[in-house]
Design a protein around this motif. Sequence first.
Motif, PDB file in Angstrom:
ATOM      1  N   GLU A  36    -100.523 -10.899  60.368  1.00 36.71           N
ATOM      2  CA  GLU A  36     -99.565 -11.538  59.477  1.00 36.71           C
ATOM      3  C   GLU A  36     -98.140 -11.190  59.882  1.00 36.71           C
ATOM      4  N   LEU A  37     -97.933  -9.947  60.283  1.00 36.93           N
ATOM      5  CA  LEU A  37     -96.608  -9.542  60.752  1.00 36.93           C
ATOM      6  C   LEU A  37     -96.246 -10.252  62.055  1.00 36.93           C
ATOM      7  N   VAL A  38     -97.235 -10.480  62.910  1.00 36.73           N
ATOM      8  CA  VAL A  38     -97.010 -11.240  64.143  1.00 36.73           C
ATOM      9  C   VAL A  38     -96.497 -12.633  63.785  1.00 36.73           C
ATOM     10  N   ALA A  39     -97.101 -13.264  62.791  1.00 36.21           N
ATOM     11  CA  ALA A  39     -96.699 -14.610  62.378  1.00 36.21           C
ATOM     12  C   ALA A  39     -95.294 -14.617  61.774  1.00 36.21           C
ATOM     13  N   ILE A  40     -94.967 -13.622  60.992  1.00 32.61           N
ATOM     14  CA  ILE A  40     -93.646 -13.564  60.356  1.00 32.61           C
ATOM     15  C   ILE A  40     -92.553 -13.307  61.385  1.00 32.61           C
ATOM     16  N   LEU A  89     -82.708  -2.905  50.736  1.00 31.90           N
ATOM     17  CA  LEU A  89     -82.992  -3.913  51.752  1.00 31.90           C
ATOM     18  C   LEU A  89     -82.975  -5.314  51.135  1.00 31.90           C
ATOM     19  N   PRO A  90     -82.663  -6.327  51.937  1.00 26.37           N
ATOM     20  CA  PRO A  90     -82.649  -7.707  51.413  1.00 26.37           C
ATOM     21  C   PRO A  90     -84.017  -8.131  50.882  1.00 26.37           C
ATOM     22  N   ASP A  91     -83.988  -9.056  49.940  1.00 22.70           N
ATOM     23  CA  ASP A  91     -85.221  -9.617  49.380  1.00 22.70           C
ATOM     24  C   ASP A  91     -85.882 -10.514  50.425  1.00 22.70           C
ATOM     25  N   VAL A  92     -87.146 -10.235  50.725  1.00 24.04           N
ATOM     26  CA  VAL A  92     -87.880 -10.994  51.744  1.00 24.04           C
ATOM     27  C   VAL A  92     -89.116 -11.668  51.163  1.00 24.04           C
ATOM     28  N   GLU A  93     -89.156 -11.795  49.857  1.00 23.93           N
ATOM     29  CA  GLU A  93     -90.312 -12.397  49.202  1.00 23.93           C
ATOM     30  C   GLU A  93     -90.574 -13.820  49.699  1.00 23.93           C
ATOM     31  N   ASN A  94     -89.510 -14.544  50.037  1.00 26.24           N
ATOM     32  CA  ASN A  94     -89.678 -15.913  50.527  1.00 26.24           C
ATOM     33  C   ASN A  94     -90.465 -15.940  51.840  1.00 26.24           C
ATOM     34  N   GLU A  95     -90.394 -14.884  52.635  1.00 28.95           N
ATOM     35  CA  GLU A  95     -91.145 -14.839  53.889  1.00 28.95           C
ATOM     36  C   GLU A  95     -92.647 -14.710  53.628  1.00 28.95           C
ATOM     37  N   ILE A  96     -93.002 -13.962  52.606  1.00 28.87           N
ATOM     38  CA  ILE A  96     -94.414 -13.846  52.218  1.00 28.87           C
ATOM     39  C   ILE A  96     -94.890 -15.203  51.702  1.00 28.87           C
ATOM     40  N   GLU A  97     -94.064 -15.857  50.896  1.00 28.98           N
ATOM     41  CA  GLU A  97     -94.429 -17.175  50.364  1.00 28.98           C
ATOM     42  C   GLU A  97     -94.561 -18.203  51.479  1.00 28.98           C
ATOM     43  N   LEU A  98     -93.690 -18.143  52.469  1.00 28.88           N
ATOM     44  CA  LEU A  98     -93.774 -19.053  53.613  1.00 28.88           C
ATOM     45  C   LEU A  98     -95.062 -18.810  54.394  1.00 28.88           C
ATOM     46  N   LEU A  99     -95.423 -17.561  54.557  1.00 26.37           N
ATOM     47  CA  LEU A  99     -96.681 -17.202  55.229  1.00 26.37           C
ATOM     48  C   LEU A  99     -97.864 -17.816  54.483  1.00 26.37           C
ATOM     49  N   LYS A 100     -97.839 -17.718  53.165  1.00 21.27           N
ATOM     50  CA  LYS A 100     -98.912 -18.300  52.345  1.00 21.27           C
ATOM     51  C   LYS A 100     -98.929 -19.823  52.465  1.00 21.27           C
ATOM     52  N   SER A 101     -97.754 -20.438  52.409  1.00 19.69           N
ATOM     53  CA  SER A 101     -97.704 -21.901  52.454  1.00 19.69           C
ATOM     54  C   SER A 101     -98.170 -22.463  53.794  1.00 19.69           C
TER      55      SER A 101
END
Length: 114
Positions: A36-40, A89-101
């Motif tokens: 998942e980190l590779v994808a992000i 640190l900056p909010d990165v929740e959108n990156e998790i949501e993008l991974l899910k989408s």
Amino acid sequence: MTSTFEKLAEVYKALADKSRLHMLALLALEELCVCELVAIFDMSQPAISQHLRKLKQAGLVKERKTAQWVYYSLDNSKFSLLQNIVDTLPDVENEIELLKSKGLRVQCGLTPQF
């Protein structure tokens, strides 16, 4: 006392990289697999694993193994200041949501946990 300074130096060295800080911000939100980190990050698996190894050696992340997959999460039990650092640190929740989408959340052969 020297070992305390050495350990702290290792922690600060691990924190001195923008990719590792970014990983800590993500891992503060959710446990993530290397894939998942590779994808992000759009980095190679060995590069991600190297960053995670440094974070783990510094005591900043912990791992959980399931079959051949390794999941990482924040470990703020050894370094009490870690949560304060992560909070800045900056909010990165959108990156998790993008991974899910994109359907890439837990692509390691497990059922997605949405």
